[in-house]
Design an enzyme around this catalytic site. Structure first.
Site, PDB file in Angstrom:
ATOM      1  N   CYS A 228       0.886  -1.164   0.000  1.00 12.71           N
ATOM      2  CA  CYS A 228       0.000   0.000   0.000  1.00 12.71           C
ATOM      3  C   CYS A 228       0.921   1.210   0.000  1.00 12.71           C
ATOM      4  O   CYS A 228       1.505   1.547   1.024  1.00 12.71           O
ATOM      5  CB  CYS A 228      -0.908   0.017   1.226  1.00 12.71           C
ATOM      6  SG  CYS A 228      -1.850   1.544   1.368  1.00 12.71           S
TER       7      CYS A 228
ATOM      8  N   CYS B 140      -0.595   4.470   2.143  1.00 16.99           N
ATOM      9  CA  CYS B 140      -0.651   4.405   3.610  1.00 16.99           C
ATOM     10  C   CYS B 140      -0.074   3.053   4.000  1.00 16.99           C
ATOM     11  O   CYS B 140       1.088   2.817   3.710  1.00 16.99           O
ATOM     12  CB  CYS B 140      -2.063   4.660   4.139  1.00 16.99           C
ATOM     13  SG  CYS B 140      -3.383   3.904   3.195  1.00 16.99           S
ATOM     14  N   SER B 141      -0.837   2.198   4.640  1.00 13.23           N
ATOM     15  CA  SER B 141      -0.296   0.890   5.013  1.00 13.23           C
ATOM     16  C   SER B 141      -1.423  -0.122   5.125  1.00 13.23           C
ATOM     17  O   SER B 141      -1.455  -0.928   6.048  1.00 13.23           O
ATOM     18  CB  SER B 141       0.454   0.973   6.337  1.00 13.23           C
ATOM     19  OG  SER B 141       1.450   1.967   6.282  1.00 13.23           O
ATOM     20  N   CYS B 142      -2.349  -0.078   4.177  1.00 10.50           N
ATOM     21  CA  CYS B 142      -3.512  -0.961   4.230  1.00 10.50           C
ATOM     22  C   CYS B 142      -3.076  -2.423   4.254  1.00 10.50           C
ATOM     23  O   CYS B 142      -2.138  -2.802   3.556  1.00 10.50           O
ATOM     24  CB  CYS B 142      -4.400  -0.697   3.020  1.00 10.50           C
ATOM     25  SG  CYS B 142      -5.027   0.986   3.019  1.00 10.50           S
TER      26      CYS B 142
END
Lengths: 102, 205, 115
Positions: free
Chosen positions: B103, B106-108
């Protein structure tokens, strides 16, 4: 926004730091920030996309801070902007906590 | 892990305590709910869930077909649903094509099947480089792919959450679902590793 | 009022999908060539810079979702299709891209035009 969070394709950000047997949390404060995520959303003060945008608005600090600090920064920004807490009461509480421990 | 009370609180600790205490006083946050959520994601939800999904798909062709067609529903059959896994996509790696997930914005990450993401997955070095130099990044994880193999990088910029169905390694034909699940690592479901049989070539060192 | 522990754990099991149960027709079908727009708004956007103004192919249609650009700005959900768009690594990175490699990115319909 063309923010610092939009990382795909950037060079020069260093090697990937792979931690073996990594714990889920590294600090107690990370646990509290994580645990507040759902209860804070349940207040209905803001939505998930406003939350993401608040992280993106961190600016240069984004790269120097960790994931749960991003969450914390977004909580602080939005809870004050939405009037859930006031900037003054939050500042006063921080001073009290800092002084109380010294 | 408890804080040392002889040491002054760090700035970030002060900010977290200030925020939580104000929200608790206003009746907006129940500390018991915070405790319960921490306990759940620290101790109960994690990549063993995803490993169960993978092992079942390896054992059961009909399940695998359902998993690839509708990841959300097939994963829900095993009970791993909910927040940050509301809409799941499962991508199959094959001898011809290796898949890896990132991701970049962000950091999905798919919490119900993989738990909370490791720091490296959320870090700028991984997110910046895996899209432009996936083979170089995979090498840093000890995975060198032959030139003839295709690499597909999936950037989860939207509300879908992805996991990789890794290749079933050779030499596992007689294994039970439980034995197979024990081989499946978190990293293989992100796509930065393959599943290896201990003692065989390709096992992570 | 604050949710209690039981309500919090129940909420984790349900989640909060951004999928919208709305009858919105898709503008593109899998296999169609598309081009991403060159968009640089100051607000929230989910079109990463590295895939702006690039050619790709619709790989699959995920269905209808909330549009985060408007949702983040308090301008409503503007439900629309989200697609997986497939790009060749060479299209995105030029000669530095792997000859056979591909990037697959989730893209909202508002970011796309016919290729």
């Amino acid at each position: 926004m063309n923010g610092v969070h939009d990382l795909g394709g950037m060079h020069g950000l260093g090697p990937i730091d792979i931690e073996q047997d990594e714990p889920v949390f590294h600090h107690e404060w990370e646990r509290r920030v994580f645990g507040m995520f759902l209860p804070v959303f349940a207040t209905g003060a803001f939505n998930i996309d406003e939350f993401r945008h608040a992280i993106e608005r961190m600016g240069p600090k984004y790269l120097a801070t960790s994931y749960y600090e991003h969450w914390l920064a977004a909580f602080e920004t939005l809870l004050v902007e939405k009037g859930v807490i006031s900037a003054d009461e939050f500042a006063a509480r921080r001073v009290a906590l800092a002084g109380g421990m010294n | 892990m408890s804080a040392n009370h002889n040491r002054p609180l760090s700035d970030v600790e002060i900010r977290v305590k200030a925020l939580e205490s104000l929200l608790v006083e206003k009746g907006l946050v129940d500390p018991a709910a915070v405790d319960a959520l921490i306990d759940t994601y620290e101790h109960k939800v994690g990549p063993r869930n995803g490993a169960h999904v993978v092992a079942k798909a390896w054992m059961d062709p009909a399940y695998k077909a359902r998993l690839l067609a509708d990841g959300t529903a097939a994963i829900a059959e095993l009970g791993y649903s909910g927040i940050q896994g509301e809409d799941m996509v499962v991508i199959e790696s094959t001898p011809e094509t290796h898949n890896v997930i990132v991701c970049t914005l962000c950091s999905c990450y798919p919490w119900p099947t993989l738990g909370l993401p490791p720091v490296w997955f959320k870090s700028a070095p991984y997110r910046s480089r895996v899209v432009s130099d996936p083979r170089g990044v995979l090498k840093e994880f000890g995975l060198e792919l032959p030139e003839k193999m295709q690499v597909r990088v999936w950037d989860s910029t939207a509300e879908l959450r992805y996991m990789v169905l890794p290749e079933r390694p050779a030499g596992t034909e007689g294994m039970t679902e439980e034995q197979l699940a024990a081989l499946v690592t978190r990293d293989s479901m992100i796509g930065v590793a393959r599943v290896a049989v201990p003692g065989q070539e390709g096992a992570r060192t | 009022m604050a949710i209690n522990a039981e309500q919090a754990l129940a909420a984790t099991k349900v989640g909060a999908t951004a999928r919208v149960d709305a009858a919105v027709l898709p503008r593109f079908t899998p296999g169609t060539r598309v081009r991403t727009l060159n968009l640089n708004p100051p607000g929230h956007i989910r079109l990463p810079r590295y895939i702006r103004d690039k050619e790709g192919v619709i790989e699959r249609d995920h269905g209808v979702f909330v549009f985060p650009d408007t949702h983040a700005a308090g301008l409503g959900e503007k439900p629309q299709h989200v697609y997986v768009v497939r790009f060749s690594a060479r299209e995105l990175w030029g000669p530095q891209g792997g000859a056979k490699d591909e990037l697959l990115v989730d893209v909202w319909e508002d970011y796309l035009e016919p290729g």
